[in-house]
Design a protein around this motif. Sequence first.
Motif, PDB file in Angstrom:
ATOM      1  N   LEU A 150     -75.738 -25.770  36.895  1.00 56.09           N
ATOM      2  CA  LEU A 150     -74.476 -25.001  36.892  1.00 56.09           C
ATOM      3  C   LEU A 150     -73.673 -25.280  38.153  1.00 56.09           C
ATOM      4  O   LEU A 150     -72.450 -25.402  38.110  1.00 56.09           O
ATOM      5  CB  LEU A 150     -74.771 -23.504  36.815  1.00 56.09           C
ATOM      6  N   ARG A 151     -74.367 -25.345  39.285  1.00 56.67           N
ATOM      7  CA  ARG A 151     -73.660 -25.625  40.537  1.00 56.67           C
ATOM      8  C   ARG A 151     -73.052 -27.035  40.541  1.00 56.67           C
ATOM      9  O   ARG A 151     -72.080 -27.289  41.236  1.00 56.67           O
ATOM     10  CB  ARG A 151     -74.593 -25.413  41.736  1.00 56.67           C
ATOM     11  N   ASN A 152     -73.620 -27.914  39.735  1.00 54.16           N
ATOM     12  CA  ASN A 152     -73.054 -29.272  39.649  1.00 54.16           C
ATOM     13  C   ASN A 152     -71.871 -29.347  38.693  1.00 54.16           C
ATOM     14  O   ASN A 152     -71.163 -30.358  38.644  1.00 54.16           O
ATOM     15  CB  ASN A 152     -74.118 -30.263  39.162  1.00 54.16           C
ATOM     16  N   LEU A 153     -71.682 -28.286  37.926  1.00 52.52           N
ATOM     17  CA  LEU A 153     -70.653 -28.316  36.883  1.00 52.52           C
ATOM     18  C   LEU A 153     -69.229 -28.524  37.422  1.00 52.52           C
ATOM     19  O   LEU A 153     -68.472 -29.332  36.862  1.00 52.52           O
ATOM     20  CB  LEU A 153     -70.757 -27.032  36.053  1.00 52.52           C
ATOM     21  N   PRO A 154     -68.829 -27.830  38.509  1.00 56.10           N
ATOM     22  CA  PRO A 154     -67.470 -28.074  39.017  1.00 56.10           C
ATOM     23  C   PRO A 154     -67.218 -29.552  39.333  1.00 56.10           C
ATOM     24  O   PRO A 154     -66.124 -30.062  39.074  1.00 56.10           O
ATOM     25  CB  PRO A 154     -67.408 -27.205  40.284  1.00 56.10           C
ATOM     26  N   GLY A 155     -68.219 -30.252  39.835  1.00 56.95           N
ATOM     27  CA  GLY A 155     -68.088 -31.684  40.122  1.00 56.95           C
ATOM     28  C   GLY A 155     -67.823 -32.481  38.841  1.00 56.95           C
ATOM     29  O   GLY A 155     -66.945 -33.348  38.790  1.00 56.95           O
ATOM     30  N   LEU A 156     -68.578 -32.146  37.785  1.00 55.46           N
ATOM     31  CA  LEU A 156     -68.384 -32.829  36.502  1.00 55.46           C
ATOM     32  C   LEU A 156     -66.999 -32.518  35.940  1.00 55.46           C
ATOM     33  O   LEU A 156     -66.340 -33.366  35.333  1.00 55.46           O
ATOM     34  CB  LEU A 156     -69.456 -32.404  35.492  1.00 55.46           C
ATOM     35  N   MET A 157     -66.571 -31.269  36.161  1.00 56.59           N
ATOM     36  CA  MET A 157     -65.249 -30.874  35.641  1.00 56.59           C
ATOM     37  C   MET A 157     -64.150 -31.648  36.358  1.00 56.59           C
ATOM     38  O   MET A 157     -63.174 -32.069  35.731  1.00 56.59           O
ATOM     39  CB  MET A 157     -65.039 -29.373  35.818  1.00 56.59           C
ATOM     40  N   ASN A 158     -64.305 -31.848  37.652  1.00 53.88           N
ATOM     41  CA  ASN A 158     -63.327 -32.658  38.392  1.00 53.88           C
ATOM     42  C   ASN A 158     -63.226 -34.051  37.797  1.00 53.88           C
ATOM     43  O   ASN A 158     -62.138 -34.592  37.631  1.00 53.88           O
ATOM     44  CB  ASN A 158     -63.722 -32.757  39.867  1.00 53.88           C
ATOM     45  N   HIS A 159     -64.372 -34.584  37.476  1.00 59.35           N
ATOM     46  CA  HIS A 159     -64.427 -35.903  36.848  1.00 59.35           C
ATOM     47  C   HIS A 159     -63.668 -35.874  35.504  1.00 59.35           C
ATOM     48  O   HIS A 159     -62.845 -36.745  35.220  1.00 59.35           O
ATOM     49  CB  HIS A 159     -65.904 -36.247  36.643  1.00 59.35           C
ATOM     50  N   ALA A 160     -63.931 -34.844  34.688  1.00 61.74           N
ATOM     51  CA  ALA A 160     -63.271 -34.728  33.373  1.00 61.74           C
ATOM     52  C   ALA A 160     -61.763 -34.534  33.514  1.00 61.74           C
ATOM     53  O   ALA A 160     -60.996 -34.880  32.619  1.00 61.74           O
ATOM     54  CB  ALA A 160     -63.884 -33.575  32.581  1.00 61.74           C
ATOM     55  N   LEU A 161     -61.357 -33.955  34.639  1.00 58.95           N
ATOM     56  CA  LEU A 161     -59.923 -33.702  34.862  1.00 58.95           C
ATOM     57  C   LEU A 161     -59.172 -34.961  35.295  1.00 58.95           C
ATOM     58  O   LEU A 161     -57.942 -34.987  35.274  1.00 58.95           O
ATOM     59  CB  LEU A 161     -59.751 -32.634  35.951  1.00 58.95           C
TER      60      LEU A 161
END
Length: 360
Positions: A188-199
């Motif tokens: 979950l803590r890694n999720l914002p990083g993945l979201m940045n990538h998706a953005l």
Amino acid sequence: EKGGHKHFMAKEIAEQPAVIGDALGHHIQNGQIALPDVDFTKIDRLVMVACGTAFYACLTAKYWFEQLAGIPVEVDIASEFRYREPPIPTGTVALFVSQSGETADTLAALQYCEGRADQILSVVNVPESSIARGSDVVLPIYAGTEIGVASTKAFTCQLVVLVLMALKAAQDKGRMDAETLNGHLTDLRNLPGLMNHALSGNTVMKKLARKLAEATDILFLGRGQMYPLAMEGALKLKEISYIHAEGYASGELKHGPIALVDKKTPIVVMAPSDRLFDKTVSNMQEVMARGGKVLLITDAKGAEEAGDGMWETLIMPEVPDLFAPILYAIPAQLLAYHTAVAKGTDVDQPRNLAKSVTVE
Ligand code: F6R
């Protein structure tokens, strides 16, 4: 005030990694999920009620609560629930999800549960709202003010709070050991990083959106926990681009909607390469055999497994299965946003819609 963005919606989509980081920071303390006022061991059955996008967050959470915590969940639209007046057996906890906390039908559904449900919980963005005030326990989503009428960051923050609840319930009910739970919290803590990538894929999104903008009907398909997201993707698109869109469970395709498939109909398939992926691949083949144009949103492994013949493929970073609906919300939102921009509609104030529906 739009922080350099053309619309509040674009700003709010882009804010998601940060606000999700905030929500996680508030609800995880010292490495533990901090939801002190809910006794999950006492929940035999959960009834979740909401409207619109918040309803789709509830539908997604049903998969989590059932799978992780073994809690049977009923999800209902508030306007149906309140007049159906369903029986509420002992051991039932009622959970209301609302960004504004002021939605009239959701509030009426909450009032119906007063004195009937063991406990009333709410997941809201506005802690001083009517729904929050009527609840025994309020779980804020910490999304910050959402101005765009189409809900974006509130949806993903709702999902984050709901998945934390499901994980805590699993732990408290003795269904998940500490190590597994810690693994999920790390993910979950890694999720914002993945979201940045998706953005970051805006150029590709714009190109896809220009193609979608030519369509009059678009189908969204998803399976398992991606099914509610297919409906959310369709809702977002119709709200702001005014293109007719429907979300379906992939497996339901052959029970009717496949009749709609022709050369003009884009079919957006949201499918990370999970255990059900090969089933989705056969659904896509059925669509393509009928001339349907498939836009597949998946990860690199999924793209390879799916083979040739796609109209378009959008590659997402790999994400742990459990959190895929949260990450894949981003391309769903961006596709709707860029399609609306391509069509020149009023993205932040779509026709006929209000941000807060305080009358039924
Ligand atoms: C969709 C949307 C609406 C709301 C619904 C519930 O983008 O914004 O469907 O989700 O009206 O609103 P809240 O969450 O304030 O109860």
